[in-house]
Write a protein that holds these residues in place. Structure first.
Motif, PDB file in Angstrom:
ATOM      1  N   GLN A  48       0.880  -1.154   0.049  1.00 52.87           N
ATOM      2  CA  GLN A  48      -0.133  -0.029  -0.062  1.00 52.87           C
ATOM      3  C   GLN A  48       0.774   1.167   0.001  1.00 52.87           C
ATOM      4  OE1 GLN A  48      -2.321  -0.957   3.566  1.00 52.87           O
ATOM      5  NE2 GLN A  48      -4.159  -1.477   2.314  1.00 52.87           N
ATOM      6  N   ILE A  49       1.880   1.352   0.880  1.00 56.69           N
ATOM      7  CA  ILE A  49       2.719   2.428   0.873  1.00 56.69           C
ATOM      8  C   ILE A  49       3.512   2.620  -0.664  1.00 56.69           C
ATOM      9  CG2 ILE A  49       4.754   3.326   1.948  1.00 56.69           C
ATOM     10  CD1 ILE A  49       4.028   1.908   4.249  1.00 56.69           C
ATOM     11  N   ALA A  50       3.852   1.322  -1.113  1.00 54.62           N
ATOM     12  CA  ALA A  50       4.802   1.405  -2.415  1.00 54.62           C
ATOM     13  C   ALA A  50       3.681   2.138  -3.664  1.00 54.62           C
ATOM     14  CB  ALA A  50       5.134   0.131  -2.730  1.00 54.62           C
ATOM     15  N   ASP A  51       2.180   1.734  -3.377  1.00 51.82           N
ATOM     16  CA  ASP A  51       1.372   1.899  -4.421  1.00 51.82           C
ATOM     17  C   ASP A  51       1.189   3.635  -4.155  1.00 51.82           C
ATOM     18  OD1 ASP A  51       1.380  -0.257  -5.566  1.00 51.82           O
ATOM     19  OD2 ASP A  51      -0.505  -1.016  -4.837  1.00 51.82           O
ATOM     20  N   TYR A  52       0.883   3.823  -3.089  1.00 55.00           N
ATOM     21  CA  TYR A  52       0.749   5.201  -2.917  1.00 55.00           C
ATOM     22  C   TYR A  52       1.930   6.309  -3.294  1.00 55.00           C
ATOM     23  CZ  TYR A  52       0.342   9.626   0.012  1.00 55.00           C
ATOM     24  OH  TYR A  52       0.467  11.070   0.369  1.00 55.00           O
ATOM     25  N   LEU A  53       3.208   5.809  -2.944  1.00 49.34           N
ATOM     26  CA  LEU A  53       4.379   6.701  -3.543  1.00 49.34           C
ATOM     27  C   LEU A  53       4.399   6.605  -5.094  1.00 49.34           C
ATOM     28  CD1 LEU A  53       7.009   5.291  -0.804  1.00 49.34           C
ATOM     29  CD2 LEU A  53       5.753   7.749  -0.935  1.00 49.34           C
ATOM     30  N   THR A  54       4.012   5.498  -5.649  1.00 43.65           N
ATOM     31  CA  THR A  54       4.121   5.499  -7.175  1.00 43.65           C
ATOM     32  C   THR A  54       3.074   6.494  -7.803  1.00 43.65           C
ATOM     33  OG1 THR A  54       4.863   3.112  -7.344  1.00 43.65           O
ATOM     34  CG2 THR A  54       3.876   4.041  -9.146  1.00 43.65           C
ATOM     35  N   ASN A  55       1.705   6.494  -7.285  1.00 45.36           N
ATOM     36  CA  ASN A  55       0.586   7.121  -7.676  1.00 45.36           C
ATOM     37  C   ASN A  55       0.986   8.672  -7.452  1.00 45.36           C
ATOM     38  OD1 ASN A  55      -1.190   5.489  -8.758  1.00 45.36           O
ATOM     39  ND2 ASN A  55      -1.749   4.712  -6.755  1.00 45.36           N
ATOM     40  N   ALA A  56       1.704   8.989  -6.305  1.00 41.12           N
ATOM     41  CA  ALA A  56       1.969  10.249  -5.952  1.00 41.12           C
ATOM     42  C   ALA A  56       3.265  10.838  -6.694  1.00 41.12           C
ATOM     43  CB  ALA A  56       2.210  10.621  -4.400  1.00 41.12           C
TER      44      ALA A  56
ATOM     45  N   THR B   3      12.067   9.497 -15.428  1.00 44.20           N
ATOM     46  CA  THR B   3      10.699   9.034 -14.774  1.00 44.20           C
ATOM     47  C   THR B   3      10.553   8.835 -13.343  1.00 44.20           C
ATOM     48  OG1 THR B   3      11.453   6.756 -15.198  1.00 44.20           O
ATOM     49  CG2 THR B   3      10.512   7.516 -17.110  1.00 44.20           C
ATOM     50  N   TYR B   4       9.474   8.788 -12.788  1.00 42.53           N
ATOM     51  CA  TYR B   4       9.496   8.655 -11.571  1.00 42.53           C
ATOM     52  C   TYR B   4       9.570   7.498 -10.928  1.00 42.53           C
ATOM     53  CZ  TYR B   4       7.917  13.654 -11.319  1.00 42.53           C
ATOM     54  OH  TYR B   4       7.785  14.962 -11.576  1.00 42.53           O
ATOM     55  N   GLY B   5       9.630   6.183 -11.678  1.00 40.66           N
ATOM     56  CA  GLY B   5       9.766   5.002 -11.282  1.00 40.66           C
ATOM     57  C   GLY B   5       8.448   4.131 -10.718  1.00 40.66           C
ATOM     58  N   TYR B   6       8.706   2.994 -10.520  1.00 41.93           N
ATOM     59  CA  TYR B   6       7.802   2.099  -9.795  1.00 41.93           C
ATOM     60  C   TYR B   6       8.215   1.864  -8.216  1.00 41.93           C
ATOM     61  CZ  TYR B   6       5.417   2.375 -14.241  1.00 41.93           C
ATOM     62  OH  TYR B   6       4.596   2.783 -15.218  1.00 41.93           O
TER      63      TYR B   6
ATOM     64  N   GLN C 266       8.015  -3.119  -2.900  1.00 45.67           N
ATOM     65  CA  GLN C 266       7.747  -3.335  -1.565  1.00 45.67           C
ATOM     66  C   GLN C 266       9.181  -3.564  -0.727  1.00 45.67           C
ATOM     67  OE1 GLN C 266       5.809  -5.451  -3.772  1.00 45.67           O
ATOM     68  NE2 GLN C 266       4.603  -6.692  -2.576  1.00 45.67           N
ATOM     69  N   SER C 267      10.128  -4.122  -1.409  1.00 37.78           N
ATOM     70  CA  SER C 267      11.436  -4.371  -0.845  1.00 37.78           C
ATOM     71  C   SER C 267      11.902  -2.973  -0.608  1.00 37.78           C
ATOM     72  CB  SER C 267      12.396  -5.191  -1.711  1.00 37.78           C
ATOM     73  OG  SER C 267      12.251  -4.546  -2.975  1.00 37.78           O
ATOM     74  N   THR C 268      11.798  -2.053  -1.352  1.00 39.89           N
ATOM     75  CA  THR C 268      12.419  -0.696  -1.157  1.00 39.89           C
ATOM     76  C   THR C 268      11.734   0.044   0.087  1.00 39.89           C
ATOM     77  OG1 THR C 268      12.645  -0.339  -3.757  1.00 39.89           O
ATOM     78  CG2 THR C 268      13.075   1.480  -2.247  1.00 39.89           C
ATOM     79  N   VAL C 269      10.522  -0.257   0.086  1.00 38.37           N
ATOM     80  CA  VAL C 269       9.682   0.569   1.470  1.00 38.37           C
ATOM     81  C   VAL C 269      10.406  -0.257   2.632  1.00 38.37           C
ATOM     82  CG1 VAL C 269       7.770   0.881   2.315  1.00 38.37           C
ATOM     83  CG2 VAL C 269       7.843   1.250  -0.027  1.00 38.37           C
ATOM     84  N   ARG C 270      10.350  -1.525   2.491  1.00 38.42           N
ATOM     85  CA  ARG C 270      10.701  -2.311   3.528  1.00 38.42           C
ATOM     86  C   ARG C 270      12.281  -1.768   3.913  1.00 38.42           C
ATOM     87  NH1 ARG C 270       9.607  -7.390   5.996  1.00 38.42           N
ATOM     88  NH2 ARG C 270       7.932  -7.702   4.769  1.00 38.42           N
ATOM     89  N   PHE C 271      13.193  -1.842   3.061  1.00 35.87           N
ATOM     90  CA  PHE C 271      14.532  -1.472   3.344  1.00 35.87           C
ATOM     91  C   PHE C 271      14.531  -0.136   4.043  1.00 35.87           C
ATOM     92  CE2 PHE C 271      18.206   0.954   1.876  1.00 35.87           C
ATOM     93  CZ  PHE C 271      19.451   0.209   2.307  1.00 35.87           C
TER      94      PHE C 271
END
Length: 333
Positions: free
Chosen positions: A2-10, A29-32, A35-40
């Motif tokens: 959910q956090i990853a999708d929020y950051l992608t959409n924003a 580009t802003y990139g996608y 979850q692993s990035t958020v977890r890190f």
């Protein structure tokens, strides 16, 4: 997720793009977000003001691979810079993360798992759990995660058929390699190419010159430390890097000197011959021996399969085929 999708959409830049923007790179580009990035990020103590070093080390100077070290061996120094996350909040996040580890149980350890990649987006191909009919399918993981953002395509294929075909292709390639005439031609061609392409003595001299330059750098840094130009911490950090680099150069020289005597080529050929014999004598190959031969496998959208071997003589044999079909075609160059 959910956090990853929020950051992608924003349209929040992913870390690698953020760093490039800071350096002045444009048209990114802003990139996608993964979850692993958020977890890190949630697991990174640097945000609490703590510096952590020594988490990994190289397997050897010859390899680019790293191994993770146990946390008790890490070097931690607290309050090295201003914190943007309190230690209490970080501890709460860590507790939640720890509670979710190991929640997924791996029931099947497939033969080619971890080796299969998507040719188009370079992401991993995931192997799904069997369906109600017992069929097992492979699918692009990046599509599964970001398909809603129009990233890549499914690349679906029947893994059971793929594995059966892949083993057959490998057996065919290895039998062809074992053919005496073919083996002699490949060995002779490889030796001639290497003899023309590589001047071992010149590389040894270059490494020796590089070692001398690094030693001079170390002497200059030592003088700067004595004169108070750099701090002890900076000197120690950079001195360790230089010493490690010198060690790698020295090990490279040893390897080149061995090559100069012709030892490396015979060792590689012997290893390949032994591995092929072992494979052909197996009723069912193991994951370990498969990884001795194969670096990666790429699946195209049209089910074309590209195999990348760890041995050049095998790579010279064209081994492309179509996966998830009842039969396959292979061209030999």
């Amino acid at each position: 997720m959910q956090i990853a999708d929020y950051l992608t959409n924003a349209k929040i830049p992913i870390p690698s793009d953020y760093t490039k923007r800071k350096r002045g790179v444009r048209s990114l580009t802003y990139g996608y977000w993964q979850q692993s990035t958020v977890r890190f990020i949630l697991s990174n103590e640097v945000y609490t003001g703590t510096i952590v070093q020594g988490k990994r080390k190289k397997v050897s100077f010859k390899s680019k691979k790293f191994i993770d070290l146990p946390e008790e061996d890490w070097i931690k120094v607290e309050d090295m810079h201003e914190a943007i996350v309190s230690k209490e909040d970080f501890a709460r996040a860590k507790k939640i993360i720890e509670s979710t580890k190991g929640s997924r149980i791996v029931q099947n350890d497939y033969l080619f798992k971890g080796l299969i990649r998507c040719f188009d987006c370079k992401g991993y191909i995931g192997i799904r759990t069997p369906d109600k009919n017992g069929n097992i399918y492979g699918r692009c993981q990046r599509y599964g995660r970001f398909g809603k953002f129009d990233v890549c395509s499914p690349h679906n294929f029947n893994y059971q058929v793929f594995e059966e075909q892949m083993i057959s292709v490998l057996r065919e390639i290895f039998k062809e390699y074992k053919d005496k005439k073919r083996l002699e031609e490949i060995a002779k061609a490889n030796k001639n190419k290497q003899a023309k392409k590589i001047d071992f003595q010149k590389q040894i001299d270059i490494c020796k010159e590089a070692i001398e330059k690094e030693k001079i750098k170390l002497e200059v840094m030592y003088e700067d430390r004595l004169n108070g130009i750099i701090s002890l911490e900076d000197y120690m950090k950079n001195a360790d890097k230089i010493k490690e680099l010198v060690k790698e150069y020295e090990e490279t020289i040893k390897e080149l000197e061995a090559n100069l005597k012709g030892e490396k080529f015979s060792q590689k050929e012997d290893k390949l011959d032994n591995l092929i014999d072992e494979f052909l004598n197996m009723e069912k190959p193991t994951k370990e021996i498969i990884r001795e031969f194969i670096n990666k496998i790429e699946i195209h959208e049209d089910k074309q399969v590209d195999v990348y071997f760890n041995f050049k003589p095998l790579q010279e044999l064209n081994n492309n085929f179509k996966c998830a079909k009842k039969s396959y075609e292979r061209k030999v160059s």
